[in-house]
Design a protein around this motif. Structure first.
Motif, PDB file in Angstrom:
ATOM      1  N   ILE A 131      47.014  38.813  46.877  1.00 45.70           N
ATOM      2  CA  ILE A 131      47.755  37.747  46.199  1.00 45.70           C
ATOM      3  C   ILE A 131      47.744  37.955  44.692  1.00 45.70           C
ATOM      4  CG2 ILE A 131      47.737  35.264  45.692  1.00 45.70           C
ATOM      5  CD1 ILE A 131      46.832  34.859  48.624  1.00 45.70           C
ATOM      6  N   SER A 132      46.628  38.432  44.164  1.00 46.48           N
ATOM      7  CA  SER A 132      46.544  38.680  42.727  1.00 46.48           C
ATOM      8  C   SER A 132      47.511  39.786  42.305  1.00 46.48           C
ATOM      9  CB  SER A 132      45.115  39.057  42.338  1.00 46.48           C
ATOM     10  OG  SER A 132      44.686  40.214  43.043  1.00 46.48           O
ATOM     11  N   GLU A 133      47.717  40.787  43.171  1.00 46.24           N
ATOM     12  CA  GLU A 133      48.658  41.862  42.868  1.00 46.24           C
ATOM     13  C   GLU A 133      50.109  41.355  42.876  1.00 46.24           C
ATOM     14  OE1 GLU A 133      46.249  45.747  44.640  1.00 46.24           O
ATOM     15  OE2 GLU A 133      47.535  44.556  45.970  1.00 46.24           O
ATOM     16  N   ILE A 134      50.409  40.501  43.843  1.00 47.61           N
ATOM     17  CA  ILE A 134      51.756  39.921  43.898  1.00 47.61           C
ATOM     18  C   ILE A 134      51.994  39.054  42.673  1.00 47.61           C
ATOM     19  CG2 ILE A 134      53.219  38.286  45.164  1.00 47.61           C
ATOM     20  CD1 ILE A 134      51.978  39.351  47.742  1.00 47.61           C
ATOM     21  N   ALA A 135      50.995  38.309  42.283  1.00 51.07           N
ATOM     22  CA  ALA A 135      51.110  37.467  41.081  1.00 51.07           C
ATOM     23  C   ALA A 135      51.416  38.330  39.863  1.00 51.07           C
ATOM     24  CB  ALA A 135      49.826  36.671  40.874  1.00 51.07           C
ATOM     25  N   TRP A 136      50.705  39.426  39.720  1.00 54.97           N
ATOM     26  CA  TRP A 136      50.918  40.323  38.580  1.00 54.97           C
ATOM     27  C   TRP A 136      52.326  40.922  38.610  1.00 54.97           C
ATOM     28  CZ3 TRP A 136      48.368  41.326  34.195  1.00 54.97           C
ATOM     29  CH2 TRP A 136      48.733  42.464  33.462  1.00 54.97           C
ATOM     30  N   THR A 137      52.789  41.294  39.814  1.00 55.85           N
ATOM     31  CA  THR A 137      54.132  41.860  39.973  1.00 55.85           C
ATOM     32  C   THR A 137      55.202  40.888  39.491  1.00 55.85           C
ATOM     33  OG1 THR A 137      53.437  43.190  41.871  1.00 55.85           O
ATOM     34  CG2 THR A 137      55.802  42.765  41.659  1.00 55.85           C
ATOM     35  N   LEU A 138      54.946  39.605  39.638  1.00 58.73           N
ATOM     36  CA  LEU A 138      55.928  38.577  39.280  1.00 58.73           C
ATOM     37  C   LEU A 138      55.657  37.960  37.908  1.00 58.73           C
ATOM     38  CD1 LEU A 138      56.246  36.922  42.788  1.00 58.73           C
ATOM     39  CD2 LEU A 138      57.934  38.354  41.642  1.00 58.73           C
ATOM     40  N   GLY A 139      54.860  38.634  37.107  1.00 56.02           N
ATOM     41  CA  GLY A 139      54.671  38.193  35.729  1.00 56.02           C
ATOM     42  C   GLY A 139      53.623  37.125  35.530  1.00 56.02           C
ATOM     43  N   TYR A 140      52.794  36.869  36.535  1.00 55.75           N
ATOM     44  CA  TYR A 140      51.717  35.879  36.405  1.00 55.75           C
ATOM     45  C   TYR A 140      50.405  36.618  36.119  1.00 55.75           C
ATOM     46  CZ  TYR A 140      54.783  32.342  38.534  1.00 55.75           C
ATOM     47  OH  TYR A 140      55.812  31.470  38.800  1.00 55.75           O
ATOM     48  N   GLU A 141      49.871  36.439  34.938  1.00 49.19           N
ATOM     49  CA  GLU A 141      48.589  37.067  34.612  1.00 49.19           C
ATOM     50  C   GLU A 141      47.429  36.321  35.253  1.00 49.19           C
ATOM     51  OE1 GLU A 141      48.186  37.521  30.429  1.00 49.19           O
ATOM     52  OE2 GLU A 141      50.054  38.656  30.192  1.00 49.19           O
ATOM     53  N   ASP A 142      47.625  35.045  35.526  1.00 51.23           N
ATOM     54  CA  ASP A 142      46.589  34.208  36.128  1.00 51.23           C
ATOM     55  C   ASP A 142      46.958  33.944  37.584  1.00 51.23           C
ATOM     56  OD1 ASP A 142      44.847  32.240  36.954  1.00 51.23           O
ATOM     57  OD2 ASP A 142      44.964  31.079  35.098  1.00 51.23           O
ATOM     58  N   ALA A 143      46.203  34.514  38.527  1.00 54.71           N
ATOM     59  CA  ALA A 143      46.499  34.358  39.955  1.00 54.71           C
ATOM     60  C   ALA A 143      46.363  32.900  40.391  1.00 54.71           C
ATOM     61  CB  ALA A 143      45.567  35.239  40.783  1.00 54.71           C
ATOM     62  N   TYR A 144      45.456  32.164  39.753  1.00 56.76           N
ATOM     63  CA  TYR A 144      45.281  30.752  40.103  1.00 56.76           C
ATOM     64  C   TYR A 144      46.527  29.949  39.726  1.00 56.76           C
ATOM     65  CZ  TYR A 144      43.484  25.980  40.051  1.00 56.76           C
ATOM     66  OH  TYR A 144      43.302  24.625  40.256  1.00 56.76           O
ATOM     67  N   TYR A 145      47.085  30.238  38.549  1.00 50.96           N
ATOM     68  CA  TYR A 145      48.300  29.555  38.118  1.00 50.96           C
ATOM     69  C   TYR A 145      49.470  29.908  39.042  1.00 50.96           C
ATOM     70  CZ  TYR A 145      52.183  28.040  35.183  1.00 50.96           C
ATOM     71  OH  TYR A 145      53.319  27.428  34.719  1.00 50.96           O
ATOM     72  N   PHE A 146      49.526  31.163  39.478  1.00 50.93           N
ATOM     73  CA  PHE A 146      50.539  31.585  40.439  1.00 50.93           C
ATOM     74  C   PHE A 146      50.415  30.787  41.733  1.00 50.93           C
ATOM     75  CE2 PHE A 146      51.093  34.265  44.267  1.00 50.93           C
ATOM     76  CZ  PHE A 146      52.479  34.316  44.285  1.00 50.93           C
ATOM     77  N   SER A 147      49.192  30.641  42.225  1.00 56.13           N
ATOM     78  CA  SER A 147      48.980  29.895  43.478  1.00 56.13           C
ATOM     79  C   SER A 147      49.406  28.443  43.337  1.00 56.13           C
ATOM     80  CB  SER A 147      47.507  29.969  43.900  1.00 56.13           C
ATOM     81  OG  SER A 147      47.153  31.288  44.249  1.00 56.13           O
ATOM     82  N   ARG A 148      49.154  27.863  42.166  1.00 56.70           N
ATOM     83  CA  ARG A 148      49.576  26.485  41.928  1.00 56.70           C
ATOM     84  C   ARG A 148      51.104  26.380  41.941  1.00 56.70           C
ATOM     85  NH1 ARG A 148      47.088  24.633  36.497  1.00 56.70           N
ATOM     86  NH2 ARG A 148      48.623  22.978  36.829  1.00 56.70           N
ATOM     87  N   SER A 149      51.766  27.332  41.299  1.00 56.75           N
ATOM     88  CA  SER A 149      53.233  27.335  41.280  1.00 56.75           C
ATOM     89  C   SER A 149      53.788  27.529  42.686  1.00 56.75           C
ATOM     90  CB  SER A 149      53.757  28.443  40.361  1.00 56.75           C
ATOM     91  OG  SER A 149      53.369  28.219  39.028  1.00 56.75           O
ATOM     92  N   PHE A 150      53.173  28.432  43.439  1.00 53.31           N
ATOM     93  CA  PHE A 150      53.602  28.696  44.810  1.00 53.31           C
ATOM     94  C   PHE A 150      53.467  27.426  45.662  1.00 53.31           C
ATOM     95  CE2 PHE A 150      53.419  30.110  49.132  1.00 53.31           C
ATOM     96  CZ  PHE A 150      54.177  31.269  49.206  1.00 53.31           C
ATOM     97  N   SER A 151      52.329  26.756  45.548  1.00 51.81           N
ATOM     98  CA  SER A 151      52.085  25.544  46.338  1.00 51.81           C
ATOM     99  C   SER A 151      53.038  24.423  45.962  1.00 51.81           C
ATOM    100  CB  SER A 151      50.634  25.074  46.142  1.00 51.81           C
ATOM    101  OG  SER A 151      49.728  26.042  46.612  1.00 51.81           O
ATOM    102  N   LYS A 152      53.384  24.353  44.682  1.00 47.48           N
ATOM    103  CA  LYS A 152      54.305  23.302  44.237  1.00 47.48           C
ATOM    104  C   LYS A 152      55.681  23.495  44.850  1.00 47.48           C
ATOM    105  CE  LYS A 152      55.943  20.997  40.041  1.00 47.48           C
ATOM    106  NZ  LYS A 152      55.905  20.986  38.553  1.00 47.48           N
ATOM    107  N   VAL A 153      56.130  24.740  44.996  1.00 42.05           N
ATOM    108  CA  VAL A 153      57.451  25.020  45.566  1.00 42.05           C
ATOM    109  C   VAL A 153      57.424  24.967  47.091  1.00 42.05           C
ATOM    110  CG1 VAL A 153      59.256  26.774  45.822  1.00 42.05           C
ATOM    111  CG2 VAL A 153      58.190  26.397  43.591  1.00 42.05           C
TER     112      VAL A 153
END
Length: 320
Positions: free
Chosen positions: A278-300
């Protein structure tokens, strides 16, 4: 294309007449090739109270082919009227304003709007039409982005939309079954949502000053970055304020929310087809913080990235 005209005579049903008020129908004589279908009052009463159909249901519908001498004037109007012109011309009058109607135009006349209309003398129109009602009628009007100052919308000629109306007219062949009327209510909902989509697409095509497709393409090619409003507005050659306003008018959303949604859609695709962390996917999509990515993912999506992946692996269900 010949149609059978069905006439229903309702007698000794004063309680239904009081409960169900319909706009005055046209007295235009139905020629060969045209049809008018009026739903029985008892059926309308059932549709009005049934949970599947009470949101939106037809009252009367028809197709008039090259309707020479067709005209109508209503001083009382208690339902929603849709007219889709597929050939010829006509005119609509509301108050002191007169609107020309040509092939490809959609006419929307809400409740309580006094109006009159008529076919052109030299080039009489061919029209699909339907009177309808329901407790969510106003919400459907909102979805159509209806403006009383512009009751005629040039949505164009669309075979699929004409087929939708034809499917609705097929109701006359199965009038003995109430389930057929429920199906007709669902078809009517489909027609209105289809029209809403067509109006949005048509608005995009006619708006030469704002190329929404180009903006979306730019977003899709920058999913690995962190775009801001200033960059997107500059791409559209607009100020930030006017860019946001115009974008929301066309989409109902904000550009940043749509950009995030595109990122999450890409994340879902990567979670489906790869075993990347998940951290690699986050980085691929421009998210340096995997936790912030997970929050964005959960919100959508309403679930976390790990829960989404568990669905693919059979460890979770869609409803969990």
């Amino acid at each position: 294309m010949d149609y059978i005209v069905t006439v229903f005579r309702i007698q000794k049903l004063p309680e239904l007449k009081r409960a169900i008020i319909m706009s005055q129908p046209s007295s235009w004589p139905i020629p060969k090739g045209s049809m008018r279908f009026v739903l029985p009052r008892q059926i309308v009463s059932q549709l009005k109270s049934h949970r599947i159909s009470q949101d939106l249901y037809p009252l009367a519908l028809g197709f008039y082919q090259e309707a020479r001498d067709h005209s109508m004037s209503r001083s009382r109007h208690d339902d929603l009227l849709l007219i889709y012109c597929v050939k010829g011309q006509g005119s609509l009058r509301i108050g002191k304003l007169t609107y020309k109607i040509t092939a490809g135009d959609l006419v929307v006349i809400p409740k309580d709007v006094i109006h009159s209309y008529e076919a052109s003398t030299n080039d009489p129109w061919s029209i699909y039409w339907v009177h309808c009602d329901g407790i969510l009628l106003n919400e459907f009007l909102i979805s159509l982005n209806h403006n009383l100052q512009s009751p005629v919308s040039p949505i164009g000629l669309h075979p699929r939309l004409a087929n939708d109306f034809e499917s609705l007219l097929d109701l006359r062949k199965t009038t003995q079954q109430f389930t057929a009327y429920l199906h007709a209510s669902s078809l009517l909902r489909q027609i209105l949502t289809h029209i809403a989509l067509l109006k949005t697409q048509q608005q995009h095509q006619f708006d030469q000053s704002f190329n929404l497709d180009a903006i979306h393409t730019f977003m899709l090619t920058r999913l690995h970055e962190s775009l801001d409003i200033d960059t997107l507005a500059a791409r559209a050659n607009l100020s930030k304020y006017h860019f946001i306003k115009r974008y929301k008018q066309l989409t109902g959303s904000t550009p940043i929310n749509d950009f995030i949604r595109m990122k999450i859609e890409k994340a879902c695709h990567l979670l489906d087809i790869t075993d990347q962390r998940i951290s690699e996917i986050a980085w691929t999509l421009g998210y340096e913080d995997a936790y912030y990515f997970s929050r964005s993912f959960s919100k959508v999506m309403g679930i976390s990235p790990s829960q989404y992946r568990n669905i693919r692996l059979g460890r979770a269900t869609y409803k969990e």
